[in-house]
Write a protein that holds these residues in place. Structure first.
Motif, PDB file in Angstrom:
ATOM      1  N   GLY A  58       0.802  -1.226   0.000  1.00 54.47           N
ATOM      2  CA  GLY A  58       0.000   0.000   0.000  1.00 54.47           C
ATOM      3  C   GLY A  58       0.827   1.265   0.000  1.00 54.47           C
ATOM      4  N   ILE A  59       2.082   1.195  -0.423  1.00 56.11           N
ATOM      5  CA  ILE A  59       2.943   2.380  -0.365  1.00 56.11           C
ATOM      6  C   ILE A  59       2.414   3.490  -1.272  1.00 56.11           C
ATOM      7  N   THR A  60       2.021   3.158  -2.495  1.00 56.16           N
ATOM      8  CA  THR A  60       1.502   4.195  -3.394  1.00 56.16           C
ATOM      9  C   THR A  60       0.203   4.788  -2.846  1.00 56.16           C
ATOM     10  N   ASP A  61      -0.651   3.948  -2.242  1.00 60.06           N
ATOM     11  CA  ASP A  61      -1.890   4.448  -1.627  1.00 60.06           C
ATOM     12  C   ASP A  61      -1.582   5.376  -0.460  1.00 60.06           C
ATOM     13  N   SER A  62      -0.587   5.008   0.341  1.00 54.41           N
ATOM     14  CA  SER A  62      -0.190   5.830   1.491  1.00 54.41           C
ATOM     15  C   SER A  62       0.343   7.191   1.030  1.00 54.41           C
ATOM     16  N   LEU A  63       1.164   7.196  -0.016  1.00 54.63           N
ATOM     17  CA  LEU A  63       1.695   8.461  -0.540  1.00 54.63           C
ATOM     18  C   LEU A  63       0.564   9.343  -1.089  1.00 54.63           C
ATOM     19  N   ARG A  64      -0.403   8.709  -1.744  1.00 52.71           N
ATOM     20  CA  ARG A  64      -1.530   9.438  -2.322  1.00 52.71           C
ATOM     21  C   ARG A  64      -2.403  10.048  -1.228  1.00 52.71           C
ATOM     22  N   SER A  65      -2.729   9.258  -0.195  1.00 51.72           N
ATOM     23  CA  SER A  65      -3.636   9.753   0.845  1.00 51.72           C
ATOM     24  C   SER A  65      -2.960  10.737   1.808  1.00 51.72           C
ATOM     25  N   LYS A  66      -1.719  10.511   2.158  1.00 53.53           N
ATOM     26  CA  LYS A  66      -1.041  11.385   3.128  1.00 53.53           C
ATOM     27  C   LYS A  66      -0.459  12.652   2.504  1.00 53.53           C
ATOM     28  N   TYR A  67       0.086  12.525   1.283  1.00 51.27           N
ATOM     29  CA  TYR A  67       0.858  13.635   0.700  1.00 51.27           C
ATOM     30  C   TYR A  67       0.349  14.089  -0.663  1.00 51.27           C
ATOM     31  N   GLN A  68      -0.752  13.528  -1.147  1.00 58.55           N
ATOM     32  CA  GLN A  68      -1.294  13.851  -2.460  1.00 58.55           C
ATOM     33  C   GLN A  68      -0.233  13.659  -3.560  1.00 58.55           C
ATOM     34  N   VAL A  69       0.579  12.612  -3.419  1.00 58.66           N
ATOM     35  CA  VAL A  69       1.600  12.241  -4.401  1.00 58.66           C
ATOM     36  C   VAL A  69       1.094  11.006  -5.125  1.00 58.66           C
ATOM     37  N   ASP A  70       0.864  11.168  -6.422  1.00 56.72           N
ATOM     38  CA  ASP A  70       0.316  10.071  -7.216  1.00 56.72           C
ATOM     39  C   ASP A  70       1.406   9.543  -8.150  1.00 56.72           C
ATOM     40  N   VAL A  71       1.930   8.353  -7.839  1.00 59.86           N
ATOM     41  CA  VAL A  71       2.984   7.741  -8.652  1.00 59.86           C
ATOM     42  C   VAL A  71       2.628   6.288  -8.940  1.00 59.86           C
ATOM     43  N   ALA A  72       3.247   5.753  -9.985  1.00 56.01           N
ATOM     44  CA  ALA A  72       3.085   4.339 -10.326  1.00 56.01           C
ATOM     45  C   ALA A  72       3.898   3.491  -9.345  1.00 56.01           C
ATOM     46  N   GLN A  73       3.797   2.180  -9.481  1.00 53.94           N
ATOM     47  CA  GLN A  73       4.528   1.291  -8.566  1.00 53.94           C
ATOM     48  C   GLN A  73       6.021   1.252  -8.842  1.00 53.94           C
ATOM     49  N   VAL A  74       6.469   1.743 -10.013  1.00 55.86           N
ATOM     50  CA  VAL A  74       7.901   1.811 -10.310  1.00 55.86           C
ATOM     51  C   VAL A  74       8.264   3.278 -10.522  1.00 55.86           C
ATOM     52  N   ILE A  75       9.264   3.744  -9.770  1.00 53.27           N
ATOM     53  CA  ILE A  75       9.723   5.131  -9.885  1.00 53.27           C
ATOM     54  C   ILE A  75      11.234   5.156 -10.122  1.00 53.27           C
ATOM     55  N   THR A  76      11.704   6.240 -10.730  1.00 46.29           N
ATOM     56  CA  THR A  76      13.151   6.415 -10.895  1.00 46.29           C
ATOM     57  C   THR A  76      13.738   6.986  -9.615  1.00 46.29           C
ATOM     58  N   GLN A  77      15.041   6.792  -9.447  1.00 44.43           N
ATOM     59  CA  GLN A  77      15.769   7.320  -8.300  1.00 44.43           C
ATOM     60  C   GLN A  77      17.031   8.018  -8.804  1.00 44.43           C
ATOM     61  N   PHE A  78      17.321   9.183  -8.252  1.00 51.29           N
ATOM     62  CA  PHE A  78      18.561   9.901  -8.526  1.00 51.29           C
ATOM     63  C   PHE A  78      19.083  10.428  -7.208  1.00 51.29           C
ATOM     64  N   GLY A  79      20.398  10.365  -7.022  1.00 46.50           N
ATOM     65  CA  GLY A  79      20.930  10.871  -5.764  1.00 46.50           C
ATOM     66  C   GLY A  79      22.430  10.728  -5.657  1.00 46.50           C
ATOM     67  N   TRP A  80      22.881  10.692  -4.410  1.00 48.83           N
ATOM     68  CA  TRP A  80      24.308  10.654  -4.098  1.00 48.83           C
ATOM     69  C   TRP A  80      24.538   9.709  -2.935  1.00 48.83           C
ATOM     70  N   GLN A  81      25.594   8.940  -3.042  1.00 54.64           N
ATOM     71  CA  GLN A  81      26.000   8.044  -1.957  1.00 54.64           C
ATOM     72  C   GLN A  81      27.319   8.543  -1.388  1.00 54.64           C
ATOM     73  N   TYR A  82      27.325   8.789  -0.082  1.00 55.88           N
ATOM     74  CA  TYR A  82      28.548   9.157   0.644  1.00 55.88           C
ATOM     75  C   TYR A  82      29.050   7.886   1.300  1.00 55.88           C
ATOM     76  N   GLU A  83      30.191   7.422   0.885  1.00 53.45           N
ATOM     77  CA  GLU A  83      30.705   6.149   1.410  1.00 53.45           C
ATOM     78  C   GLU A  83      32.139   6.284   1.878  1.00 53.45           C
ATOM     79  N   ARG A  84      32.410   5.723   3.044  1.00 56.18           N
ATOM     80  CA  ARG A  84      33.767   5.618   3.569  1.00 56.18           C
ATOM     81  C   ARG A  84      34.056   4.149   3.816  1.00 56.18           C
ATOM     82  N   GLN A  85      35.198   3.729   3.353  1.00 57.26           N
ATOM     83  CA  GLN A  85      35.673   2.362   3.549  1.00 57.26           C
ATOM     84  C   GLN A  85      36.777   2.449   4.596  1.00 57.26           C
ATOM     85  N   PHE A  86      36.649   1.699   5.674  1.00 54.40           N
ATOM     86  CA  PHE A  86      37.591   1.812   6.778  1.00 54.40           C
ATOM     87  C   PHE A  86      38.758   0.845   6.648  1.00 54.40           C
TER      88      PHE A  86
END
Length: 172
Positions: A48-76
């Motif tokens: 129910g994630i898409t339903d939750s986004l629609r009812s709580k935030y008025q965000v209407d998306v399909a079950q598959v969405i794109t993602q763009f971002g940045w990963q900050y990674e440190r290797q110890f």
């Protein structure tokens, strides 16, 4: 008696002086590496994630969405040619392909093997709620370029999310 003590001390020094029994030296450690870089991919929103986004935030998306971002990674530090500890922060914006802005932040702590296979686990926060993320992947190296491919699963009370992400970083 004194000679026996010196003899025993010499024997201990000789035994402890062998390379196989010495303590790990700082020069044998791999230094911390920064493997930060851009990430992009897709996320499947189950349950129910898409339903939750629609009812709580008025965000209407399909079950598959794109993602763009940045990963900050440190290797110890770890032993040369041994597994390494990882600390990763992944900030993504999802749904841009559908005119939506769905932020997510994930903190992963894990391990990477000498063969560049990795596994991590940690908290994930999105507008849909907080949950525990489990991620696995492999990094391919071509010259100085690292190309990670990761699969993350995030089960929550609203449903399961699964993301397939890739990106790049420069091996330094």
């Amino acid at each position: 008696m004194f000679r026996k003590m010196l003899s025993a001390l010499s024997l201990c020094t000789a035994v402890l002086g062998t390379p196989g029994l010495q303590a790990q030296q700082p020069s044998e450690l791999v230094h911390a590496l920064n493997r930060s870089g851009p990430r992009f991919g897709v996320t499947w929103l189950g349950g129910g994630i898409t339903d939750s986004l629609r009812s709580k935030y008025q965000v209407d998306v399909a079950q598959v969405i794109t993602q763009f971002g940045w990963q900050y990674e440190r290797q110890f530090a770890s032993l040369e040619n041994g597994p390494v500890a990882l600390n990763e922060w992944v900030f993504l914006i999802g749904g841009l392909d559908q005119g939506a802005f769905i932020p997510s932040l994930t903190w992963l702590v894990g391990v990477r093997t000498p063969g560049n296979f990795e596994f991590g686990v940690g908290p994930n926060a999105t507008p849909a709620g907080v949950a525990l993320a489990i991620s696995t992947g492999v990094t391919f190296r071509t010259g100085a370029l690292n190309v990670p491919i990761n699969l993350a699963i995030v089960p929550s009370k609203f449903g399961m999310r699964a993301s397939l992400l890739t990106g790049f970083n420069i091996y330094r």
